[in-house]
Design a protein around this motif. Sequence first.
Motif, mmCIF file in Angstrom:
data_model
loop_
_atom_site.group_PDB
_atom_site.id
_atom_site.type_symbol
_atom_site.label_atom_id
_atom_site.label_comp_id
_atom_site.label_asym_id
_atom_site.label_seq_id
_atom_site.Cartn_x
_atom_site.Cartn_y
_atom_site.Cartn_z
ATOM 1 N N SER A 6 40.395 49.574 51.436
ATOM 2 C CA SER A 6 40.112 49.190 50.060
ATOM 3 C C SER A 6 41.366 49.325 49.173
ATOM 4 O O SER A 6 42.159 50.265 49.340
ATOM 5 C CB SER A 6 38.981 50.078 49.527
ATOM 6 O OG SER A 6 39.150 50.304 48.162
ATOM 7 N N PRO A 7 41.553 48.389 48.196
ATOM 8 C CA PRO A 7 42.722 48.459 47.302
ATOM 9 C C PRO A 7 42.847 49.807 46.591
ATOM 10 O O PRO A 7 43.954 50.191 46.194
ATOM 11 C CB PRO A 7 42.467 47.325 46.302
ATOM 12 C CG PRO A 7 41.617 46.360 47.049
ATOM 13 C CD PRO A 7 40.758 47.183 47.965
ATOM 14 N N ALA A 8 41.734 50.550 46.465
ATOM 15 C CA ALA A 8 41.799 51.861 45.827
ATOM 16 C C ALA A 8 42.761 52.799 46.561
ATOM 17 O O ALA A 8 43.328 53.714 45.974
ATOM 18 C CB ALA A 8 40.401 52.479 45.769
ATOM 19 N N TRP A 9 42.928 52.562 47.872
ATOM 20 C CA TRP A 9 43.812 53.416 48.671
ATOM 21 C C TRP A 9 45.281 52.996 48.587
ATOM 22 O O TRP A 9 46.160 53.743 49.009
ATOM 23 C CB TRP A 9 43.390 53.361 50.152
ATOM 24 C CG TRP A 9 42.177 54.163 50.472
ATOM 25 C CD1 TRP A 9 40.908 53.695 50.625
ATOM 26 C CD2 TRP A 9 42.100 55.577 50.701
ATOM 27 N NE1 TRP A 9 40.046 54.714 50.927
ATOM 28 C CE2 TRP A 9 40.762 55.894 50.982
ATOM 29 C CE3 TRP A 9 43.040 56.613 50.687
ATOM 30 C CZ2 TRP A 9 40.328 57.179 51.249
ATOM 31 C CZ3 TRP A 9 42.614 57.907 50.961
ATOM 32 C CH2 TRP A 9 41.263 58.176 51.235
ATOM 33 N N SER A 251 33.733 42.279 58.068
ATOM 34 C CA SER A 251 33.399 43.659 57.684
ATOM 35 C C SER A 251 33.124 44.468 58.941
ATOM 36 O O SER A 251 33.065 43.922 60.040
ATOM 37 C CB SER A 251 32.163 43.679 56.778
ATOM 38 O OG SER A 251 31.060 43.172 57.495
ATOM 39 N N SER A 252 32.965 45.785 58.730
ATOM 40 C CA SER A 252 32.789 46.707 59.844
ATOM 41 C C SER A 252 31.447 47.413 59.710
ATOM 42 O O SER A 252 30.990 47.666 58.603
ATOM 43 C CB SER A 252 33.934 47.723 59.801
ATOM 44 O OG SER A 252 33.580 48.912 60.466
ATOM 45 N N ARG A 253 30.822 47.738 60.824
ATOM 46 C CA ARG A 253 29.562 48.501 60.776
ATOM 47 C C ARG A 253 29.827 49.957 60.444
ATOM 48 O O ARG A 253 28.930 50.672 60.026
ATOM 49 C CB ARG A 253 28.840 48.431 62.118
ATOM 50 C CG ARG A 253 28.522 47.037 62.617
ATOM 51 C CD ARG A 253 27.694 46.248 61.645
ATOM 52 N NE ARG A 253 27.280 44.973 62.233
ATOM 53 C CZ ARG A 253 26.742 43.991 61.541
ATOM 54 N NH1 ARG A 253 26.588 44.101 60.227
ATOM 55 N NH2 ARG A 253 26.374 42.883 62.143
ATOM 56 N N LEU A 254 31.041 50.424 60.733
ATOM 57 C CA LEU A 254 31.408 51.802 60.417
ATOM 58 C C LEU A 254 32.402 51.743 59.283
ATOM 59 O O LEU A 254 33.509 51.242 59.460
ATOM 60 C CB LEU A 254 32.101 52.451 61.622
ATOM 61 C CG LEU A 254 31.248 52.948 62.776
ATOM 62 C CD1 LEU A 254 32.143 53.387 63.922
ATOM 63 C CD2 LEU A 254 30.374 54.114 62.344
ATOM 64 N N SER A 255 31.990 52.211 58.105
ATOM 65 C CA SER A 255 32.998 52.295 57.052
ATOM 66 C C SER A 255 32.857 53.621 56.330
ATOM 67 O O SER A 255 31.750 54.147 56.154
ATOM 68 C CB SER A 255 32.897 51.097 56.107
ATOM 69 O OG SER A 255 31.706 51.160 55.391
ATOM 70 N N ARG A 256 34.005 54.194 55.985
ATOM 71 C CA ARG A 256 34.053 55.500 55.326
ATOM 72 C C ARG A 256 34.995 55.383 54.136
ATOM 73 O O ARG A 256 36.158 55.015 54.314
ATOM 74 C CB ARG A 256 34.601 56.581 56.259
ATOM 75 C CG ARG A 256 33.780 56.856 57.510
ATOM 76 C CD ARG A 256 32.625 57.824 57.264
ATOM 77 N NE ARG A 256 31.914 58.116 58.496
ATOM 78 C CZ ARG A 256 31.016 57.306 59.062
ATOM 79 N NH1 ARG A 256 30.728 56.152 58.521
ATOM 80 N NH2 ARG A 256 30.415 57.649 60.191
ATOM 81 N N ALA A 257 34.479 55.680 52.952
ATOM 82 C CA ALA A 257 35.316 55.741 51.741
ATOM 83 C C ALA A 257 36.203 54.506 51.587
ATOM 84 O O ALA A 257 37.391 54.615 51.324
ATOM 85 C CB ALA A 257 36.160 57.021 51.777
ATOM 86 N N GLY A 258 35.625 53.335 51.814
ATOM 87 C CA GLY A 258 36.396 52.110 51.599
ATOM 88 C C GLY A 258 37.309 51.742 52.748
ATOM 89 O O GLY A 258 38.147 50.850 52.617
#
Length: 329
Positions: A6-9, A251-258
């Motif tokens: 995510s762009p937040a990172w 997209s991914s089935r496993l996502s953590r914090a973006g």
Amino acid sequence: MSYPISPAWWPLLALASPILVPWALLTDRQFRADRARAAELNRQRLGRATPLDLPALEFLELSVLVEWKTRPGFARDAGVSYLVRTNLGSMLYDVGFGPTHPALTRNAAKLGVRLDQVDALTISHLHLDHMGGLEAQRARRVTVPDELVPPDRKPCFLPDTAEAKGFTAERVDTPRLLAAGVASTGPLARSLFLFGLTEEQALVARLKDRGLVVLTGCGHPTIAVVLDMVKRLSDEPLYAVGGGLHFPVTSSRLSRAGIELQMLIGTGKPPWQRITDDDLSHAIATINRAGARKAYLSGHDTCDHSLERMSQELDAETTVLEAGATYRL
Ligand SMILES: [Zn+2]
Ligand SMILES: [Zn+2]
């Protein structure tokens, strides 16, 4: 379409770049070396493979214990566990996240599946979503929930060196029959950026009057390499392919914090390259060329966009596997 990170990172990544860039360059060097090694290993294995004496099975039934898509009332998970039943016996293929997530225990109970009725356990590859969770992967020890471990130490067929708690671990080095009239392709390798060289075995069975059934775990070696091996193991026509193919394109089935984990892990590319629609087109063309008549798709590592494309573009009749369902092939 999600960003893998995510762009937040991004500001933090920029800040960490003095550490990240040298790490990425070093890991990339190992990744490329492993890629050459995997290609050479697979080339040798394909060269050595000889036809297997596959029994003509009267039937093959696939009960899905763990999957992303489910029948009502079943727990979903981004892992895989399939029970394969034939007229010659039965085998469990993979154990999802094992005791660390509720899906396997809950769905097995709901389906009335007990592992003491199963002849063997086979693990496709040593990843957390197939061998029983993160700790299982770290310790290289297949881990099944205690209540599912059969009392009589059944064999656990592995594609690489590992232990299997409560089972007799047996490493499969070459294509061979395992149990229930079902064979393994033997290990096939792929270089993965974060996980290193990964060995995966697919299942192969021969259905009387129909042809070959091929079942993958995550499909890391690529379906092209798996089907190349299958062709060397039998000249029967391909009837069905099933299981994971790892196409988290949007997209991914496993996502953590973006962070879309499956888009970064297990793609066979460095994390700064996405898995693309072109890659998917190649896989679809490969399955079509191989002439599969049925495809049983896994949503555990493949996004809805890719599942939809496969359903539209595969010549085979497609079914998306659902936990709680039993398919008679
Ligand atoms: Zn995997
Ligand atoms: Zn997987």
